[in-house]
Design a protein around this motif. Structure first.
Motif, mmCIF file in Angstrom:
data_model
loop_
_atom_site.group_PDB
_atom_site.id
_atom_site.type_symbol
_atom_site.label_atom_id
_atom_site.label_comp_id
_atom_site.label_asym_id
_atom_site.label_seq_id
_atom_site.Cartn_x
_atom_site.Cartn_y
_atom_site.Cartn_z
ATOM 1 N N VAL A 1 10.544 25.899 9.211
ATOM 2 C CA VAL A 1 11.123 25.575 10.523
ATOM 3 C C VAL A 1 10.870 26.681 11.537
ATOM 4 O O VAL A 1 11.494 26.718 12.589
ATOM 5 C CB VAL A 1 12.639 25.314 10.402
ATOM 6 C CG1 VAL A 1 12.921 24.070 9.589
ATOM 7 C CG2 VAL A 1 13.363 26.523 9.812
ATOM 8 N N SER A 2 9.938 27.589 11.244
ATOM 9 C CA SER A 2 9.687 28.708 12.158
ATOM 10 C C SER A 2 9.142 28.233 13.500
ATOM 11 O O SER A 2 9.361 28.885 14.527
ATOM 12 C CB SER A 2 8.716 29.700 11.510
ATOM 13 O OG SER A 2 7.477 29.079 11.187
ATOM 14 N N LYS A 3 8.432 27.085 13.518
ATOM 15 C CA LYS A 3 7.908 26.566 14.790
ATOM 16 C C LYS A 3 9.040 26.223 15.750
ATOM 17 O O LYS A 3 8.911 26.417 16.964
ATOM 18 C CB LYS A 3 7.046 25.332 14.535
ATOM 19 C CG LYS A 3 5.728 25.614 13.848
ATOM 20 C CD LYS A 3 4.904 24.340 13.687
ATOM 21 C CE LYS A 3 3.574 24.625 13.001
ATOM 22 N NZ LYS A 3 2.781 23.380 12.827
ATOM 23 N N MET A 4 10.139 25.693 15.223
ATOM 24 C CA MET A 4 11.278 25.352 16.067
ATOM 25 C C MET A 4 11.855 26.596 16.726
ATOM 26 O O MET A 4 12.160 26.613 17.926
ATOM 27 C CB MET A 4 12.340 24.642 15.239
ATOM 28 C CG MET A 4 13.618 24.324 15.993
ATOM 29 S SD MET A 4 13.444 22.986 17.179
ATOM 30 C CE MET A 4 13.665 21.562 16.096
ATOM 31 N N PHE A 5 11.995 27.679 15.966
ATOM 32 C CA PHE A 5 12.526 28.916 16.529
ATOM 33 C C PHE A 5 11.545 29.543 17.508
ATOM 34 O O PHE A 5 11.955 30.114 18.524
ATOM 35 C CB PHE A 5 12.873 29.896 15.411
ATOM 36 C CG PHE A 5 14.158 29.574 14.707
ATOM 37 C CD1 PHE A 5 15.362 30.056 15.183
ATOM 38 C CD2 PHE A 5 14.170 28.768 13.585
ATOM 39 C CE1 PHE A 5 16.557 29.757 14.548
ATOM 40 C CE2 PHE A 5 15.358 28.452 12.943
ATOM 41 C CZ PHE A 5 16.558 28.952 13.425
ATOM 42 N N PHE B 1 9.728 35.481 7.748
ATOM 43 C CA PHE B 1 10.072 34.449 8.728
ATOM 44 C C PHE B 1 9.826 34.963 10.142
ATOM 45 O O PHE B 1 9.279 34.243 10.987
ATOM 46 C CB PHE B 1 11.538 34.045 8.551
ATOM 47 C CG PHE B 1 11.980 32.932 9.452
ATOM 48 C CD1 PHE B 1 11.799 31.607 9.085
ATOM 49 C CD2 PHE B 1 12.596 33.195 10.670
ATOM 50 C CE1 PHE B 1 12.215 30.573 9.916
ATOM 51 C CE2 PHE B 1 13.008 32.178 11.506
ATOM 52 C CZ PHE B 1 12.810 30.862 11.127
ATOM 53 N N ALA B 2 10.223 36.217 10.416
ATOM 54 C CA ALA B 2 9.996 36.799 11.735
ATOM 55 C C ALA B 2 8.508 36.893 12.051
ATOM 56 O O ALA B 2 8.085 36.651 13.193
ATOM 57 C CB ALA B 2 10.647 38.181 11.811
ATOM 58 N N GLU B 3 7.692 37.226 11.058
ATOM 59 C CA GLU B 3 6.242 37.304 11.284
ATOM 60 C C GLU B 3 5.669 35.922 11.589
ATOM 61 O O GLU B 3 4.777 35.791 12.445
ATOM 62 C CB GLU B 3 5.570 37.917 10.058
ATOM 63 C CG GLU B 3 5.900 39.393 9.868
ATOM 64 C CD GLU B 3 5.389 39.940 8.548
ATOM 65 O OE1 GLU B 3 4.968 39.103 7.691
ATOM 66 O OE2 GLU B 3 5.401 41.172 8.360
#
Length: 370
Positions: free
Chosen positions: A343-347, A30-32
């Motif tokens: 949802v990584s784009k939101m973060f 997720f961090a990547e």
């Protein structure tokens, strides 16, 4: 001669400090993904457990004067995840980072946010530990209760997953106009009504407790104290004109559906899917009342225990929709009945706006107030 300490927050017109993103071991993929959306590489840090299971954290690059984002989510190794995050934050603080922002997609222990009998509010303890470790700001998603904001001594941005989940409904359920949004319990009614208003469909509410037929669990709600424990009533220090009324026993009512699901697609909403068995029982309950399909939906999918077994065996449960805030095993990610929404784009956008000092209100415009 007077001396003014430098502010951790750049003033208007002052150039922004460089940014670095570190990650713990809980959800590195997720961090990547977040770093790819932001357009920077993941920071160099070594996070490991030694032979005695103690957590070792080493930062392999200088962060002096930088703005540091630490990404760490909760997983099935929740206690290890919490301590890894605290170690990472404290390592950044002692390495002279200008600001340390914790990015926690799923906040561990968020369900333990209320005082219960002879228990503690563990989420408040986690908040105090994080603030004492050195975080200046928290970015998270869909807290179990919005009151958890008050446990932190720093600012909190509680992002919403609803835009992604609503879009998933539009993309994957062609007949969504023939669906009904169901609150899994009365406290989830606010979330269900928000989704129903935006989809322009009806909603329903589940009330009561579903249990397997063979389950005979005694949870203490109706169990009086043993007579030998309190052989006689202790008199009060002062007299009252009227006796103090006794507390009525709390008994969960039988399951009741407030609304109708006949010939509808039932979309059951909550914020966390952990133990899948209650969801499977609820799906069977809704199918008995005429639901054509049953979809379980929540932002955080922990899916602990025998989740895969229950999902496979529950013929009434057609689909489970969650986001990628919590890491899943490969067998769960590839399961045909489980859909994972990214949802990584939101973060990534929240990190970019936080770093550039921009308003976060755009991320909450036309978003359900769940």
């Amino acid at each position: 001669m007077s001396f003014t300490a430098p502010s951790r927050y750049p003033s208007m017109g002052e150039p922004r400090p460089p940014m670095t993103i570190f990650s713990g071991q809980s959800h590195r993929s997720f961090a990547e993904d977040v770093c790819n959306h932001v357009g920077i590489r993941l920071g160099l840090a070594t996070v490991s457990n030694n032979s005695s299971t103690e957590t070792d954290v080493t930062l392999n690059e200088s962060i002096r004067g930088k703005e540091v984002f630490v990404i760490q989510s909760g997983s099935k190794r929740v206690n290890n995840d919490v301590f890894e995050m605290l170690n990472l934050v404290y390592a950044c603080k002692t390495s002279c980072a200008r600001r340390v922002i914790a990015v926690v997609p799923y906040l561990p222990y968020s369900q333990q946010c209320r005082m219960r009998r002879r228990a503690c509010i563990t989420s408040k303890l986690i908040a105090k530990m994080m603030c004492n470790a050195g975080i200046n700001h928290l970015i998270t998603m869909d807290l179990h209760q919005r009151e958890i904001h008050g446990f932190f001594d720093c600012s909190v941005d509680n992002l919403r997953s609803s835009p992604f989940l609503l879009q998933h409904i539009l993309d994957t359920i062609p007949d969504y106009k023939e669906s009904v949004i169901i609150a899994r319990h009365p406290s989830a009614t606010r979330r269900a009504t928000s989704y129903a208003e935006r989809l322009q469909v009806n909603f329903a509410v589940m009330h009561g407790e579903l249990k397997a037929e063979e389950e005979q669990e005694i949870d203490g709600r109706t169990s009086p104290p043993l007579p030998s424990v309190f052989p006689q009533q202790t008199p009060f220090a002062c007299s009252f004109p009227m006796p103090i009324p006794s507390i009525q026993q709390k008994i969960k009512p039988s399951p009741t559906l407030v609304g109708t699901v006949k010939d509808k697609v039932a979309i059951v909403l909550d914020d966390i899917i952990d133990d899948v068995e209650p969801w499977a029982l609820l799906a069977g309950f809704l199918k008995e009342r005429g639901a054509r399909r049953v979809v379980a939906m929540a932002p955080h999918g922990i899916l602990s225990g025998k989740a895969r077994q229950f999902i496979e065996q529950a013929s009434s449960l057609d689909r489970v929709v969650i986001t990628n805030t919590v890491p899943l095993s490969e067998e769960l990610r590839s399961h045909p009945k489980i859909s994972v929404v990214d949802v990584s784009k939101m973060f990534a956008e929240a990190i970019r706006r936080t770093h550039n000092g921009e308003s976060m209100s755009k991320l909450f415009t036309n978003v359900t107030e769940d």
